[in-house]
Write a protein that holds these residues in place. Structure first.
Motif, PDB file in Angstrom:
ATOM      1  N   SER A  74       0.796  -1.226   0.000  1.00 23.00           N
ATOM      2  CA  SER A  74       0.000   0.000   0.000  1.00 23.00           C
ATOM      3  C   SER A  74       0.832   1.280   0.000  1.00 23.00           C
ATOM      4  CB  SER A  74      -0.951   0.007   1.194  1.00 23.00           C
ATOM      5  OG  SER A  74      -0.218  -0.027   2.403  1.00 23.00           O
ATOM      6  N   ASP A  75       2.118   1.204   0.318  1.00 23.65           N
ATOM      7  CA  ASP A  75       2.947   2.410   0.348  1.00 23.65           C
ATOM      8  C   ASP A  75       3.832   2.561  -0.897  1.00 23.65           C
ATOM      9  OD1 ASP A  75       4.549   0.245   0.948  1.00 23.65           O
ATOM     10  OD2 ASP A  75       5.661   1.249   2.542  1.00 23.65           O
ATOM     11  N   CYS A  76       3.594   1.747  -1.919  1.00 21.72           N
ATOM     12  CA  CYS A  76       4.443   1.752  -3.117  1.00 21.72           C
ATOM     13  C   CYS A  76       3.749   2.260  -4.376  1.00 21.72           C
ATOM     14  CB  CYS A  76       4.985   0.345  -3.373  1.00 21.72           C
ATOM     15  SG  CYS A  76       6.099  -0.228  -2.092  1.00 21.72           S
ATOM     16  N   PHE A  77       2.632   2.949  -4.254  1.00 23.79           N
ATOM     17  CA  PHE A  77       1.913   3.428  -5.429  1.00 23.79           C
ATOM     18  C   PHE A  77       2.398   4.821  -5.809  1.00 23.79           C
ATOM     19  CE2 PHE A  77      -1.132   0.342  -3.662  1.00 23.79           C
ATOM     20  CZ  PHE A  77      -1.379  -0.430  -4.785  1.00 23.79           C
ATOM     21  N   ASP A  78       2.459   5.080  -7.131  1.00 23.04           N
ATOM     22  CA  ASP A  78       2.800   6.433  -7.573  1.00 23.04           C
ATOM     23  C   ASP A  78       1.512   7.252  -7.722  1.00 23.04           C
ATOM     24  OD1 ASP A  78       1.618   5.937 -10.110  1.00 23.04           O
ATOM     25  OD2 ASP A  78       3.499   5.221 -10.948  1.00 23.04           O
ATOM     26  N   ASP A  79       1.671   8.527  -8.032  1.00 20.32           N
ATOM     27  CA  ASP A  79       0.520   9.435  -8.080  1.00 20.32           C
ATOM     28  C   ASP A  79      -0.524   9.019  -9.117  1.00 20.32           C
ATOM     29  OD1 ASP A  79       1.559  10.973  -6.062  1.00 20.32           O
ATOM     30  OD2 ASP A  79       2.478  12.452  -7.406  1.00 20.32           O
ATOM     31  N   GLN A  80      -0.085   8.552 -10.273  1.00 22.93           N
ATOM     32  CA  GLN A  80      -1.021   8.146 -11.318  1.00 22.93           C
ATOM     33  C   GLN A  80      -1.852   6.941 -10.861  1.00 22.93           C
ATOM     34  OE1 GLN A  80       0.844   6.898 -14.948  1.00 22.93           O
ATOM     35  NE2 GLN A  80      -1.090   6.793 -16.078  1.00 22.93           N
ATOM     36  N   GLN A  81      -1.220   5.990 -10.208  1.00 22.50           N
ATOM     37  CA  GLN A  81      -1.922   4.808  -9.714  1.00 22.50           C
ATOM     38  C   GLN A  81      -2.907   5.189  -8.605  1.00 22.50           C
ATOM     39  OE1 GLN A  81       1.620   2.673  -8.669  1.00 22.50           O
ATOM     40  NE2 GLN A  81       1.610   1.457 -10.561  1.00 22.50           N
ATOM     41  N   ILE A  82      -2.462   6.078  -7.735  1.00 21.04           N
ATOM     42  CA  ILE A  82      -3.347   6.540  -6.653  1.00 21.04           C
ATOM     43  C   ILE A  82      -4.569   7.233  -7.235  1.00 21.04           C
ATOM     44  CG2 ILE A  82      -3.514   8.166  -4.718  1.00 21.04           C
ATOM     45  CD1 ILE A  82      -0.559   7.513  -4.119  1.00 21.04           C
ATOM     46  N   ASP A  83      -4.368   8.005  -8.302  1.00 24.39           N
ATOM     47  CA  ASP A  83      -5.502   8.679  -8.950  1.00 24.39           C
ATOM     48  C   ASP A  83      -6.499   7.683  -9.526  1.00 24.39           C
ATOM     49  OD1 ASP A  83      -4.688  11.222  -8.278  1.00 24.39           O
ATOM     50  OD2 ASP A  83      -3.613  11.559 -10.181  1.00 24.39           O
ATOM     51  N   GLN A  84      -6.024   6.537 -10.006  1.00 27.03           N
ATOM     52  CA  GLN A  84      -6.951   5.501 -10.497  1.00 27.03           C
ATOM     53  C   GLN A  84      -7.816   4.996  -9.349  1.00 27.03           C
ATOM     54  OE1 GLN A  84      -4.177   2.751 -12.484  1.00 27.03           O
ATOM     55  NE2 GLN A  84      -5.499   2.971 -14.292  1.00 27.03           N
ATOM     56  N   PHE A  85      -7.196   4.712  -8.222  1.00 23.91           N
ATOM     57  CA  PHE A  85      -7.954   4.276  -7.054  1.00 23.91           C
ATOM     58  C   PHE A  85      -8.924   5.367  -6.601  1.00 23.91           C
ATOM     59  CE2 PHE A  85      -4.549   1.157  -6.596  1.00 23.91           C
ATOM     60  CZ  PHE A  85      -5.202   0.063  -6.057  1.00 23.91           C
ATOM     61  N   ARG A  86      -8.433   6.599  -6.563  1.00 24.63           N
ATOM     62  CA  ARG A  86      -9.237   7.720  -6.084  1.00 24.63           C
ATOM     63  C   ARG A  86     -10.480   7.916  -6.955  1.00 24.63           C
ATOM     64  NH1 ARG A  86      -5.407  11.578  -5.534  1.00 24.63           N
ATOM     65  NH2 ARG A  86      -5.185  11.233  -3.309  1.00 24.63           N
ATOM     66  N   GLU A  87     -10.306   7.811  -8.264  1.00 20.47           N
ATOM     67  CA  GLU A  87     -11.433   7.987  -9.190  1.00 20.47           C
ATOM     68  C   GLU A  87     -12.540   6.973  -8.897  1.00 20.47           C
ATOM     69  OE1 GLU A  87     -12.357   7.489 -13.948  1.00 20.47           O
ATOM     70  OE2 GLU A  87     -10.311   7.958 -13.314  1.00 20.47           O
ATOM     71  N   ILE A  88     -12.157   5.749  -8.673  1.00 21.46           N
ATOM     72  CA  ILE A  88     -13.147   4.708  -8.379  1.00 21.46           C
ATOM     73  C   ILE A  88     -13.742   4.923  -6.990  1.00 21.46           C
ATOM     74  CG2 ILE A  88     -13.483   2.233  -8.023  1.00 21.46           C
ATOM     75  CD1 ILE A  88     -11.207   1.895 -10.171  1.00 21.46           C
ATOM     76  N   LEU A  89     -12.882   5.247  -6.028  1.00 16.88           N
ATOM     77  CA  LEU A  89     -13.331   5.438  -4.651  1.00 16.88           C
ATOM     78  C   LEU A  89     -14.408   6.509  -4.554  1.00 16.88           C
ATOM     79  CD1 LEU A  89     -12.988   4.943  -1.577  1.00 16.88           C
ATOM     80  CD2 LEU A  89     -11.193   6.664  -1.626  1.00 16.88           C
ATOM     81  N   TYR A  90     -14.214   7.617  -5.248  1.00 16.26           N
ATOM     82  CA  TYR A  90     -15.158   8.726  -5.135  1.00 16.26           C
ATOM     83  C   TYR A  90     -16.354   8.621  -6.071  1.00 16.26           C
ATOM     84  CZ  TYR A  90     -11.911  10.822  -1.905  1.00 16.26           C
ATOM     85  OH  TYR A  90     -11.110  11.055  -0.820  1.00 16.26           O
ATOM     86  N   ILE A  92     -17.989   5.526  -6.204  1.00 22.12           N
ATOM     87  CA  ILE A  92     -18.785   4.452  -5.600  1.00 22.12           C
ATOM     88  C   ILE A  92     -19.750   5.058  -4.591  1.00 22.12           C
ATOM     89  CG2 ILE A  92     -18.642   2.481  -4.018  1.00 22.12           C
ATOM     90  CD1 ILE A  92     -16.183   1.573  -5.439  1.00 22.12           C
ATOM     91  N   ARG A  93     -20.972   4.536  -4.571  1.00 22.38           N
ATOM     92  CA  ARG A  93     -21.955   5.000  -3.601  1.00 22.38           C
ATOM     93  C   ARG A  93     -21.493   4.631  -2.197  1.00 22.38           C
ATOM     94  NH1 ARG A  93     -27.145   2.356  -6.284  1.00 22.38           N
ATOM     95  NH2 ARG A  93     -25.866   0.629  -5.655  1.00 22.38           N
ATOM     96  N   PRO A  94     -21.776   5.461  -1.212  1.00 26.26           N
ATOM     97  CA  PRO A  94     -21.311   5.203   0.163  1.00 26.26           C
ATOM     98  C   PRO A  94     -21.729   3.838   0.714  1.00 26.26           C
ATOM     99  CG  PRO A  94     -22.181   7.429  -0.009  1.00 26.26           C
ATOM    100  CD  PRO A  94     -22.454   6.749  -1.321  1.00 26.26           C
ATOM    101  N   GLU A  95     -22.910   3.368   0.362  1.00 26.24           N
ATOM    102  CA  GLU A  95     -23.373   2.078   0.880  1.00 26.24           C
ATOM    103  C   GLU A  95     -22.638   0.898   0.245  1.00 26.24           C
ATOM    104  OE1 GLU A  95     -26.385   3.355  -2.291  1.00 26.24           O
ATOM    105  OE2 GLU A  95     -25.482   4.312  -0.545  1.00 26.24           O
ATOM    106  N   GLU A  96     -21.907   1.148  -0.835  1.00 29.83           N
ATOM    107  CA  GLU A  96     -21.150   0.084  -1.498  1.00 29.83           C
ATOM    108  C   GLU A  96     -19.674   0.054  -1.101  1.00 29.83           C
ATOM    109  OE1 GLU A  96     -23.439  -0.453  -5.750  1.00 29.83           O
ATOM    110  OE2 GLU A  96     -21.796   0.992  -5.656  1.00 29.83           O
ATOM    111  N   LEU A  97     -19.239   1.021  -0.318  1.00 24.35           N
ATOM    112  CA  LEU A  97     -17.819   1.113   0.020  1.00 24.35           C
ATOM    113  C   LEU A  97     -17.290  -0.144   0.705  1.00 24.35           C
ATOM    114  CD1 LEU A  97     -17.080   4.756   1.192  1.00 24.35           C
ATOM    115  CD2 LEU A  97     -16.086   3.506  -0.715  1.00 24.35           C
ATOM    116  N   SER A  98     -17.997  -0.626   1.707  1.00 27.59           N
ATOM    117  CA  SER A  98     -17.495  -1.805   2.422  1.00 27.59           C
ATOM    118  C   SER A  98     -17.423  -3.012   1.492  1.00 27.59           C
ATOM    119  CB  SER A  98     -18.354  -2.108   3.646  1.00 27.59           C
ATOM    120  OG  SER A  98     -19.675  -2.400   3.268  1.00 27.59           O
ATOM    121  N   ASP A  99     -18.372  -3.144   0.573  1.00 29.29           N
ATOM    122  CA  ASP A  99     -18.331  -4.246  -0.396  1.00 29.29           C
ATOM    123  C   ASP A  99     -17.138  -4.091  -1.343  1.00 29.29           C
ATOM    124  OD1 ASP A  99     -20.612  -5.321   0.725  1.00 29.29           O
ATOM    125  OD2 ASP A  99     -21.964  -4.404  -0.728  1.00 29.29           O
ATOM    126  N   TRP A 100     -16.797  -2.848  -1.699  1.00 28.69           N
ATOM    127  CA  TRP A 100     -15.648  -2.604  -2.566  1.00 28.69           C
ATOM    128  C   TRP A 100     -14.350  -2.981  -1.856  1.00 28.69           C
ATOM    129  CZ3 TRP A 100     -12.037   1.807  -3.034  1.00 28.69           C
ATOM    130  CH2 TRP A 100     -11.260   1.732  -4.201  1.00 28.69           C
TER     131      TRP A 100
END
Length: 120
Positions: A74-90, A92-100
């Motif tokens: 989890s501490d080895c991601f670069d900014d571009q990779q983090i942005d991919q995660f961030r795009e999906i994270l934000y 997703i509906r809040p009720e689906e977060l735990s399932d994600w």
């Protein structure tokens, strides 16, 4: 005068019969009460999430591109990779977060540390 009294009594009898018959028609059997199993803790939402972790089926959230990050700490991601995660994270509906999060865990994908901090 006597006709009025008889009419009122007759009307009351008709209303009483109508009320009794409508109550007996709408009276349905109530479904039997089903007791939960003896080993049920009462915390259904928590138990169901535990069951989702046990289930081998992986649920995707239109995030198949994250599979390429399997096994990366989890501490080895670069900014571009983090942005991919961030795009999906934000998106997703809040009720689906735990399932994600469960989906990521099953797939061996760690959430970047930066995003963990953003969620807190």
């Amino acid at each position: 005068m006597i006709y009025i009294v008889i009419s009122i009594i007759g009307l009351l009898v008709i209303v009483a019969l109508f009320t009794y018959s409508s109550k007996s028609k709408t009276k349905t059997e109530e479904p039997p009460v089903v007791a939960p199993p003896a080993d049920c803790c009462g915390a259904h939402a928590i138990c169901e999430k535990g069951l989702k972790k046990i289930d081998e089926k992986i649920e995707y959230f239109d995030d198949e591109e994250l599979d390429q990050y399997k096994g990366i700490p989890s501490d080895c991601f670069d900014d571009q990779q983090i942005d991919q995660f961030r795009e999906i994270l934000y998106t997703i509906r809040p009720e689906e977060l735990s399932d994600w999060f469960i989906s990521l865990e099953k797939r061996g994908i760690e959430l970047p540390d930066v995003l963990k901090q953003e969620l807190n």
